[in-house]
Design an enzyme around this catalytic site. Sequence first.
Site, PDB file in Angstrom:
ATOM      1  CB  SER A  10      -1.090   0.324   1.521  1.00  0.00           C
ATOM      2  OG  SER A  10      -0.254   0.083   2.461  1.00  0.00           O
ATOM      3  CB  SER A 125      17.324  -8.574   4.563  1.00  0.00           C
ATOM      4  OG  SER A 125      17.889  -7.899   5.463  1.00  0.00           O
ATOM      5  CE1 TYR A 139      13.349  -2.317   9.031  1.00  0.00           C
ATOM      6  CE2 TYR A 139      15.735  -1.722   9.331  1.00  0.00           C
ATOM      7  CZ  TYR A 139      14.274  -1.547   8.592  1.00  0.00           C
ATOM      8  OH  TYR A 139      14.617  -2.106   7.297  1.00  0.00           O
ATOM      9  CB  SER A 142      13.264  -7.643  12.142  1.00  0.00           C
ATOM     10  OG  SER A 142      13.599  -6.351  12.240  1.00  0.00           O
ATOM     11  CE  LYS A 143      13.294  -5.298   7.508  1.00  0.00           C
ATOM     12  NZ  LYS A 143      12.476  -5.327   6.592  1.00  0.00           N
TER      13      LYS A 143
HETATM   14  N1  LIG Z   1      13.034   2.722   3.383  1.00  0.00           N
HETATM   15  C1  LIG Z   1      13.442   2.076   3.446  1.00  0.00           C
HETATM   16  O1  LIG Z   1      14.626   2.843   3.467  1.00  0.00           O
HETATM   17  C2  LIG Z   1      13.966   0.567   3.560  1.00  0.00           C
HETATM   18  C3  LIG Z   1      15.946  -0.228   3.151  1.00  0.00           C
HETATM   19  C4  LIG Z   1      15.679  -0.777   3.553  1.00  0.00           C
HETATM   20  C5  LIG Z   1      14.505  -2.306   3.598  1.00  0.00           C
HETATM   21  N2  LIG Z   1      13.748  -1.614   3.251  1.00  0.00           N
HETATM   22  C6  LIG Z   1      12.172  -2.705   4.004  1.00  0.00           C
HETATM   23  O2  LIG Z   1      11.533  -2.428   3.303  1.00  0.00           O
HETATM   24  C7  LIG Z   1      10.093  -2.543   3.143  1.00  0.00           C
HETATM   25  C8  LIG Z   1       9.462  -1.678   2.903  1.00  0.00           C
HETATM   26  O3  LIG Z   1       9.349  -0.883   3.718  1.00  0.00           O
HETATM   27  P1  LIG Z   1       8.946   0.928   2.989  1.00  0.00           P
HETATM   28  O4  LIG Z   1      10.388   1.501   3.062  1.00  0.00           O
HETATM   29  O5  LIG Z   1       8.047   0.963   1.611  1.00  0.00           O
HETATM   30  O6  LIG Z   1       7.709   1.430   3.908  1.00  0.00           O
HETATM   31  P2  LIG Z   1       6.581   2.333   3.935  1.00  0.00           P
HETATM   32  O7  LIG Z   1       6.296   2.609   3.012  1.00  0.00           O
HETATM   33  O8  LIG Z   1       6.020   2.600   5.270  1.00  0.00           O
HETATM   34  O9  LIG Z   1       5.468   0.756   4.108  1.00  0.00           O
HETATM   35  C9  LIG Z   1       5.527  -0.349   4.479  1.00  0.00           C
HETATM   36  C10 LIG Z   1       4.496  -1.255   4.264  1.00  0.00           C
HETATM   37  O10 LIG Z   1       3.862  -2.208   5.378  1.00  0.00           O
HETATM   38  C11 LIG Z   1       2.887  -2.959   5.035  1.00  0.00           C
HETATM   39  N3  LIG Z   1       3.036  -3.265   6.650  1.00  0.00           N
HETATM   40  C12 LIG Z   1       2.874  -2.749   7.632  1.00  0.00           C
HETATM   41  N4  LIG Z   1       3.055  -3.460   8.861  1.00  0.00           N
HETATM   42  C13 LIG Z   1       1.964  -4.429   7.919  1.00  0.00           C
HETATM   43  C14 LIG Z   1       0.879  -5.689   8.293  1.00  0.00           C
HETATM   44  N5  LIG Z   1       0.609  -6.168   9.822  1.00  0.00           N
HETATM   45  N6  LIG Z   1       0.467  -6.450   7.187  1.00  0.00           N
HETATM   46  C15 LIG Z   1      -0.018  -5.758   6.261  1.00  0.00           C
HETATM   47  N7  LIG Z   1       1.281  -5.134   5.315  1.00  0.00           N
HETATM   48  C16 LIG Z   1       1.547  -4.294   6.579  1.00  0.00           C
HETATM   49  C17 LIG Z   1       2.320  -1.309   5.405  1.00  0.00           C
HETATM   50  O11 LIG Z   1       0.777  -1.048   4.463  1.00  0.00           O
HETATM   51  P3  LIG Z   1      -0.324  -0.775   5.298  1.00  0.00           P
HETATM   52  O12 LIG Z   1      -0.421   0.058   6.810  1.00  0.00           O
HETATM   53  O13 LIG Z   1      -1.538  -1.311   5.136  1.00  0.00           O
HETATM   54  O14 LIG Z   1      -1.029  -2.257   6.307  1.00  0.00           O
HETATM   55  C18 LIG Z   1       2.751  -0.372   3.834  1.00  0.00           C
HETATM   56  O15 LIG Z   1       2.696  -0.758   2.686  1.00  0.00           O
HETATM   57  C19 LIG Z   1      10.129  -2.721   5.197  1.00  0.00           C
HETATM   58  O16 LIG Z   1       9.933  -4.040   5.004  1.00  0.00           O
HETATM   59  C20 LIG Z   1      11.476  -2.291   5.289  1.00  0.00           C
HETATM   60  O17 LIG Z   1      12.031  -2.174   6.105  1.00  0.00           O
HETATM   61  C21 LIG Z   1      13.088  -0.203   3.855  1.00  0.00           C
END
Ligand SMILES: NC(=O)c1ccc[n+]([C@@H]2O[C@H](COP(=O)([O-])OP(=O)(O)OC[C@H]3O[C@@H](n4cnc5c(N)ncnc54)[C@H](OP(=O)(O)O)[C@@H]3O)[C@@H](O)[C@H]2O)c1
Length: 265
Positions: A10, A125, A139, A142-143
Amino acid sequence: MKVILVTGASSGIGLQVANDLAQKGYRVYGISRSKIHEKKVKSIQADVTQFEQLKQAYHDIYDIEGHIDVVINNAGFGISGSIEDTSLEDAHELMDVNFMGVFNSTKAALPLMRQSGGGKIINMSSVASRLSIPFQAFYSSSKAAINAFSEALAHEVSPFGIQVCSVMPGDIKTGFTKNRRKNAIDSPCYQKRVDKSVGVMEDDERNGMDPEVAAKVIHRLVKQKRMPIYKTIGFKYKVFVLLHKLLPARFAHFVVGAIYGFKKD
Ligand SMILES: NC(=O)c1ccc[n+]([C@@H]2O[C@H](COP(=O)([O-])OP(=O)(O)OC[C@H]3O[C@@H](n4cnc5c(N)ncnc54)[C@H](OP(=O)(O)O)[C@@H]3O)[C@@H](O)[C@H]2O)c1
């Protein structure tokens, strides 16, 4: 047509990945708690911490499509603050979503993927799995757990033609930064260092890569005949991960401290 499931679709990386893959002609189902309002992505409202919800949803998809080819376990969030001040509830919730969510989704998908004759599981991750970030211990943990899980899983399911990849992105501009949950209180003995360290992290994220970069990498993984076990996203982060592997642990620890502003105050 390949059927692809993306959790956490989302917002941010998941939304970009789901949209890009759908536009490229794949059948994409996006799973998150909130509804996904994208024309080409089929929205499934489910919480990754609820195994039964995922099991039902994946069975429904399998009944409609007849196969599930790729599962991208991307849902996740962050918490920050000192370990000492982290509430038990926040720590449990983070592990529940970031790690158990990957397990729940994998467990729900595996029997269907085996019946489909193979597939790919791509787990989101982070570079933080390798360079554990101060005041983001849960965090980072978990990764790191996702990496360990992915390696073991890859061994277990390779005889069924199922491949596994743990993707380690560097900083990406998404809703992640504003969704990060901060400790309700940070004790005065930690406060200054928490502010400094989390401030550096937030700046890096706000100036981070476009989610489109991650979407391109994921698309390549989907197309690839053999996925690597690990895929780091971003040149600078590839260098960090390599140096971390090569440098003595004490020196790597010093460098991470220097990045997050841990010189003596
Ligand atoms: N952004 C970065 O710099 C970065 C770097 C490394 C890794 N990551 C990883 O990439 C992934 C996506 O992160 P993002 O940066 O895109 O963050 P984001 O924009 O906050 O998106 C997080 C997504 O996870 C969903 N979510 C959270 N809790 C959930 C649950 N209990 N059940 C189902 N869906 C859930 C949210 O949807 P709803 O709230 O609608 O449920 C949302 O779609 C994460 O695992 C994050 O750790 C991000």
